[in-house]
Motif scaffolding. Structure first.
Motif, short mmCIF file in Angstrom:
data_model
loop_
_atom_site.label_atom_id
_atom_site.label_comp_id
_atom_site.label_asym_id
_atom_site.label_seq_id
_atom_site.Cartn_x
_atom_site.Cartn_y
_atom_site.Cartn_z
N ASP A 1 75.29 10.23 -23.69
CA ASP A 1 76.67 9.81 -23.46
C ASP A 1 77.38 10.56 -22.34
O ASP A 1 78.49 10.20 -21.97
N GLY A 2 76.76 11.63 -21.84
CA GLY A 2 77.43 12.44 -20.82
C GLY A 2 76.45 13.06 -19.86
O GLY A 2 75.22 12.92 -20.00
N GLY B 1 85.93 13.73 -18.90
CA GLY B 1 85.38 14.20 -20.15
C GLY B 1 84.46 15.39 -19.91
O GLY B 1 84.26 15.80 -18.78
N PRO B 2 83.88 15.91 -20.95
CA PRO B 2 84.06 15.51 -22.34
C PRO B 2 85.33 16.12 -22.93
O PRO B 2 85.86 17.10 -22.41
N PRO C 1 80.54 5.70 -24.37
CA PRO C 1 81.39 5.13 -25.41
C PRO C 1 82.84 5.00 -24.92
O PRO C 1 83.36 5.90 -24.25
N THR C 2 83.47 3.90 -25.25
CA THR C 2 84.85 3.68 -24.81
C THR C 2 85.81 4.68 -25.45
O THR C 2 86.91 4.87 -24.93
N THR C 3 85.40 5.33 -26.50
CA THR C 3 86.24 6.36 -27.14
C THR C 3 86.16 7.70 -26.42
O THR C 3 86.96 8.59 -26.68
N TYR D 1 78.16 4.37 -14.93
CA TYR D 1 78.05 4.47 -16.40
C TYR D 1 79.46 4.45 -16.99
O TYR D 1 79.76 5.14 -17.94
N GLU D 2 80.31 3.66 -16.34
CA GLU D 2 81.69 3.49 -16.76
C GLU D 2 81.89 2.07 -17.26
O GLU D 2 81.29 1.13 -16.74
#
Length: 120
Positions: A19-20, A106-107, A99-101, A71-72
């Motif tokens: 995710d990152g 980020g993170p 994830p949209t959350t 990755y957006e």
């Protein structure tokens, strides 16, 4: 690695690494990113060139994997690091974005208050 649509170095079957940004999450650099990019050959997630670490482009150059995908959410493009041009290509294996959350930048909890002044 499979070839698709005549684009050597793009393997649409490989899922993203997570995710990152792999390096930022591992403690390489400041530990946060502005936007994320995905290697279209191996799925490695790295931070964009506006991010302090610039890990995605570094991976592309060092590995010889020239194509990066956004990755957006709501972005669908490939960038060739070698030619510095956008190109179209096959749809990559899901998920196609973080994830949209997950906040941008980020993170969550790692982005400094003055992050805008730290962008490249």
């Amino acid at each position: 690695m499979s070839e698709n649509r005549g684009i050597p170095g793009v393997d649409p079957s490989v899922p993203p690494s997570g995710d990152g940004c792999v390096e930022c999450l591992a403690g390489d650099g400041p530990g946060w990113w502005f936007h994320l990019r995905r290697c279209a050959a191996c799925g490695r997630i790295g931070c964009c060139d506006s991010s302090p670490g610039q890990h995605a482009s570094r991976h592309a150059r060092q590995s010889g994997h020239p194509f990066l995908a956004s990755y957006e959410p709501d972005e669908d493009w490939l960038w060739n690091v070698e030619t510095e041009q956008f190109t179209s290509g096959p749809r990559l294996a899901p998920p196609t974005h973080h994830p949209t959350t997950q906040p941008v930048p980020g993170p969550e909890g790692h982005v400094p208050a003055d992050w805008q002044g730290l962008l490249r």
